[in-house]
Design a protein around this motif. Structure first.
Motif, PDB file in Angstrom:
ATOM      1  N   ASN A  27       0.827  -1.208   0.000  1.00  0.00           N
ATOM      2  CA  ASN A  27       0.000   0.000   0.000  1.00  0.00           C
ATOM      3  C   ASN A  27       0.864   1.261   0.000  1.00  0.00           C
ATOM      4  OD1 ASN A  27      -2.452  -1.296  -0.060  1.00  0.00           O
ATOM      5  ND2 ASN A  27      -2.760  -1.224   2.151  1.00  0.00           N
ATOM      6  N   ILE A  30      -8.352   2.130   1.080  1.00  0.00           N
ATOM      7  CA  ILE A  30      -8.156   2.423  -0.342  1.00  0.00           C
ATOM      8  C   ILE A  30      -9.216   3.401  -0.833  1.00  0.00           C
ATOM      9  CG2 ILE A  30      -8.326   1.435  -2.656  1.00  0.00           C
ATOM     10  CD1 ILE A  30      -6.958  -1.022  -1.649  1.00  0.00           C
ATOM     11  N   GLY A  57     -12.409  -0.502  -4.278  1.00  0.00           N
ATOM     12  CA  GLY A  57     -11.167   0.247  -4.302  1.00  0.00           C
ATOM     13  C   GLY A  57     -10.802   0.803  -5.652  1.00  0.00           C
ATOM     14  N   LEU A  93      -9.629  -2.354   2.259  1.00  0.00           N
ATOM     15  CA  LEU A  93     -10.565  -1.784   1.282  1.00  0.00           C
ATOM     16  C   LEU A  93     -11.109  -0.417   1.706  1.00  0.00           C
ATOM     17  CD1 LEU A  93     -12.422  -5.047   0.210  1.00  0.00           C
ATOM     18  CD2 LEU A  93     -10.765  -3.737  -1.120  1.00  0.00           C
ATOM     19  N   ALA A 138      -6.116  -3.134  -6.571  1.00  0.00           N
ATOM     20  CA  ALA A 138      -6.368  -3.512  -5.179  1.00  0.00           C
ATOM     21  C   ALA A 138      -6.328  -5.023  -5.026  1.00  0.00           C
ATOM     22  CB  ALA A 138      -7.717  -2.966  -4.721  1.00  0.00           C
TER      23      ALA A 138
END
Length: 555
Positions: free
Chosen positions: A124, A317, A387, A314, A392
């Motif tokens: 991430n 994001i 996302g 999620l 993702a």
């Protein structure tokens, strides 16, 4: 350690046996092909190094080798105790000791889940930096640091009332970003205690491995913890990984940081177009942490321990993409030399300054929102539920692969060490390691699926105008809670199982005819190797070196 000694001695046991004396009695009292060698070939009793399971029960009994405190304390302190001590170096973050205990049990009960959350966090951070690297607008660097630091918190972004657009565009909000970066500039990072703990474990492991390869195995060779040491090797990359990432997971400091920053946020007032403190307009903020709604669906998302990053993936994001979309629109307008106020003239910025201050002033709330691609009439419910794009799920796939490699690399190494320790095959020790790996994988699968269903249910339940969506959301919510509870219960059982199982190995609990004969895998062909030849030692050490290489090669 004294309490453990007393507890072990107080446990009632079956009549103890001495397998070497038993084999000696067989060779002295019997003749003919009653004995076996380590390959399960029939030999004369005088040449036997093993006996069949049936003869083991007949001549030796159903008991176990007697407990030896000296051998237990040496093996336990060398192979298992350093790993148990290293668990304390995993990051927790919650100010509730019960939640920290739960995070520790989840890590031990499912290294797969711990490695998955770690890999997701690292991926991430890389994705976030790449996403914002194309934007040329003030505070982009601060935005990257802030959003990355808030991976361990229930991050929310609000588009209403030009809150987000004001936070990005208005020069008065430059202080908001600076303030938040300063207050989030604390780290769970390297310390003398952490470095010492890792070094102690690594050195202890190397010494015990070397000792196991040079030992003459005059005692019970089944007590050697080669498999135990390999099984727990997953702890080193997880601890080092979190120390390198340095997650901001102190729940109190996260709350304070966000509260202090939001006190100095500014927003454009709808009616007058004046720039006023956000506190004078409403209690809503553009970026905030949602700790207020402690419902059973989002309990993991709101726990700041880094292992729960799987549950925040999620939602985090979606929050990041809201900020990214606004920055993208603002950066695109700035590159086209369009100021916020449509009739204003573009002012060139000085070298090193992305956008001149004058180009960010003078707009109404509607103009600022449109400048950032956020419209007042836009529904805040995210349309792109998962996302935004396939990236993702690609990160989820990569993190899953890395986590499974770590789990089954170390578990596989432990199984190999136990499998090729005579008697060769699936037995009590190797199967206990196998069960640990399987349950760890099941816990990871249940909790990841639960997090996906929780996210889906949250989005569905936000749309109160559609009865069908509410029904689907309720079903998904119920299933998510059930899966999460099942996963956590399984992790608890697995954590207790592996600690007890590894401890039993050093107490001679497994030194019975049943376990030493590998009845579990060999069935009717089970036999118990009691004495090792030089060839047996050579082959066993070769298999152990392969197991050590398998586990060590993944770090």
């Amino acid at each position: 350690m004294v309490l453990l000694h007393v507890a072990l001695l107080s446990v009632p046991s079956r009549a103890s046996v001495d397998f070497k004396s038993c084999l000696l009695n067989v060779t002295q009292d019997c003749c003919g092909p009653i004995g076996l060698n380590s390959l399960c070939y029939h030999v004369n009793a005088s040449e036997a190094t093993a006996i069949s399971y049936e003869n083991c029960l007949k001549y030796c009994g159903v008991g176990q080798e007697p407990f030896q405190w000296t051998a237990f304390s040496q093996q336990f302190s060398s192979w298992l105790l350093p790993w148990l001590a290293l668990i304390s170096q995993t990051p927790f973050g919650s100010n509730d000791k019960l939640y920290n205990l739960e995070a520790m049990l989840l890590t031990v009960g499912s290294p797969t889940l711990g490695a998955y959350s770690l890999a997701l966090t690292a991926l991430n951070g890389r994705w976030l930096a790449n996403l914002f690297s194309a934007y040329r607008y003030p505070n982009v660097r601060n935005a990257i640091r802030v959003l990355s630091s808030l991976q361990q918190s229930p991050l929310r972004v609000n588009n209403d009332e030009a809150l987000l657009a004001s936070l990005i565009v208005l020069p008065e909000n430059d202080g908001w970003w600076d303030e938040l970066v300063v207050w989030l500039d604390y780290t769970y990072s390297w310390s003398i205690s952490a470095a010492t703990s890792i070094a102690w474990v690594a050195i202890a492991y190397v010494f015990t491995v070397v000792d196991s390869f040079t030992s003459d195995f005059s005692g019970t060779y089944q007590m050697i913890g080669q498999g135990v040491g390999s099984l727990w090797l997953w702890l080193i990359p997880i601890v080092i990984g979190w120390l390198q990432i340095s997650p901001q997971c102190d729940s109190i400091r996260l709350r304070i940081a966000m509260k202090r920053a939001n006190r100095i946020a500014y927003v454009v007032e709808d009616s007058t177009g004046d720039i006023v403190p956000a506190t004078a307009v409403s209690g809503d903020r553009a970026i905030y942490l949602d700790f207020s709604n402690w419902d059973t669906l989002r309990v993991d998302e709101q726990s700041t321990a880094p292992i729960y990053n799987y549950a925040r993936f999620l939602p985090w994001i979606q929050a990041v993409e809201k900020v990214s979309n606004a920055y993208s629109a603002a950066s695109r307008n700035a590159q086209r030399h369009k100021p916020v106020q449509p009739l204003a003239t573009w002012v060139e910025a000085k070298r090193g300054q992305p956008v001149h201050r004058e180009n960010r002033m003078g707009g109404s709330s509607t103009e600022i929102s449109q400048y950032c691609g956020v419209f007042p009439t836009e529904e805040d419910t995210p349309r792109r539920m998962w996302g935004g794009s396939q990236h993702a799920f690609l990160r989820m796939l990569v993190a899953s692969g890395l986590a499974l490699m770590l789990q089954w690399g170390t578990t596989g190494a432990a199984v190999v060490a136990a499998w090729f320790t005579p008697t060769r095959g699936l037995g009590c020790r190797s199967s206990s390691y196998l069960v640990y790996g399987i349950l760890s994988t099941i816990v990871w699968f249940l909790l990841v699926v639960s997090s996906i269903l929780s996210h889906y249910a949250t989005i569905e339940l936000m749309d109160g105008n559609k009865r069908r969506r509410i029904s689907r959301g309720t079903v998904a919510s119920t299933l998510a809670i059930l899966l999460r509870r099942a996963g956590k219960f399984t992790a608890l059982i697995n954590a207790i199982w592996i600690v007890v199982s590894c401890t039993f190995q050093f107490t001679n609990f497994y030194d019975t005819c049943y376990c030493n004969s590998n009845v579990l895998g060999l069935r009717s062909h089970a036999y118990n190797v009691i004495s090792l030849t030089k060839d047996d030692l050579s082959e066993m050490r070769f298999a152990w070196s392969g197991g050590v290489g398998l586990a060590g090669g993944l770090h």
